[in-house]
Enzyme design. Structure first.
Site, PDB file in Angstrom:
ATOM      1  CE  LYS A 111       0.292  -2.832   2.008  1.00 51.99           C
ATOM      2  NZ  LYS A 111      -0.430  -3.438   0.781  1.00 51.99           N
ATOM      3  CE  LYS A 192       2.675 -14.355   5.769  1.00 49.47           C
ATOM      4  NZ  LYS A 192       1.296 -13.761   5.756  1.00 49.47           N
ATOM      5  CE  LYS A 195       2.559  -9.815  -2.826  1.00 50.08           C
ATOM      6  NZ  LYS A 195       1.485 -10.041  -4.004  1.00 50.08           N
TER       7      LYS A 195
END
Ligand code: TRP
Length: 327
Positions: A111, A192, A195
């Site tokens: 991140k 996967k 979102k």
């Protein structure tokens, strides 16, 4: 009774992968364990959030958890920032963790890599997560595979604190859900469902219009040889549809494959099964939508129940550390 704790961030849309991989287990666990479920709004602050948006996504997520079947009469559902003990213990966990340990967290590396602004909170995020878990004498933490490293750190911090200051915390264990419940992107079935997926066509929102949901499933990427078989390496697209159908109908995806010789009927059945799971959730969500006061009441009751457990744990940790009690 076993205690279970888990948390979910109020950012982005809740999708079918969250529902089948995690939330349905939460609903199941609440009947066999003393379960606490937390909307972790403080974790969301590790990146800048729009205030109006944050307030509404926090309430909406709580509402969705209720719609999915979390029962406030059995489980404790609350918002992290409503229970101050979380930040109180987070500081203590920050002082228990080593910088080197925090730096090794792959989620932090992913991140922060290339980001123009990296907050201090993004770095100490796992210390807050450890506080969430340890405050409730948690035995089991149902989390996805991506949170395994944070759970390991939580265990290390609990053990270190206990060794330094005497037995204070229960050392929790991760419960990673079975592979069958891993739902992949409909367009890129080796990734996967997420979102942040590139194409909205690959992700199914729990609150999405059911007609649109069925269309997405019928347009899902399959594989070229026209054979229905559960093989996640060689046939990721078809296997994903079998996993989805299996998870929605409580059947084993590999044995389901025997029922089909063509992709069309498999897709049609998967679409029907997903819609049958989503429909009652959407209906209950709409009911709650009409009564935001009821949701707020439930959350305030949940926070009171949570505080009753978290308060004594934090007091124990302060005492162990030698912080002078206030009077
Ligand atoms: N970090 C978790 C995630 O991103 C969310 C979370 C915060 C959590 N605190 C927690 C999960 C405590 C389990 C237990 O998914």
């Amino acid at each position: 009774m076993t205690r279970v704790f888990s948390g979910i961030q109020p950012t982005g849309e809740v999708h079918l992968g969250n529902l089948l991989g995690a939330l349905r287990n939460w609903v199941r666990d609440q009947h066999t364990a003393d379960s606490l479920y937390c909307v972790v709004d403080l974790h969301a602050l590790t990146v800048p959030q729009d205030p109006v948006e944050l307030r509404s996504t926090t309430r909406q997520l709580a509402q969705l958890l209720l719609a999915v079947g979390i029962d406030p009469a059995v489980a404790t559902l609350f918002v992290q920032s409503h229970v101050d003990e979380h930040t109180g213990l987070a500081w203590i966990m920050e002082c228990t963790a080593a910088v080197g340990e925090l730096r090794r967290m792959t989620q932090f590396k992913d991140k922060s890599d290339g980001a123009s602004f990296v907050s201090g909170g993004l770095f100490t995020y796992p210390a807050l997560m450890a506080a969430d878990i340890l405050l409730y004498d948690t035995d089991h933490v149902p989390v996805g595979d991506d949170q395994r490293q944070h759970l390991e750190l939580t265990r290390d911090l609990a053990i270190r604190f206990n060794n330094r200051y005497g037995d204070t915390f229960i050392v929790p264990e991760a419960t990673i859900p079975p592979v069958g419940a891993r739902i992949m992107d409909l367009q890129q079935p080796t990734r996967k469902m997420s979102k942040s997926a590139d194409s909205p066509q690959g992700t199914i929102g729990v609150l999405e219009d059911l007609g649109a949901v069925a269309k997405k499933i019928k347009r899902a990427v399959t594989d070229t040889d026209n054979e229905v078989r559960f093989d996640t390496d060689a046939k990721p697209g078809v296997s994903n549809l079998l996993s989805i159908l299996g998870a929605c109908t409580d059947r084993d995806p590999a044995s389901l494959a025997d029922d089909y010789t063509q992709y069309g009927p498999l897709k049609a059945d998967a679409a029907d099964a997903v819609c049958a799971v989503l429909e009652p959730i959407q209906a209950r969500y709409a009911e709650l939508d009409a009564d935001p006061g009821a949701v707020d009441d439930i959350l305030s009751g949940g926070a009171a129940k949570a505080r009753a457990v978290a308060g004594p744990t934090l007091a124990r940790a302060r005492e162990a550390l030698g912080l002078l009690p206030a009077r």
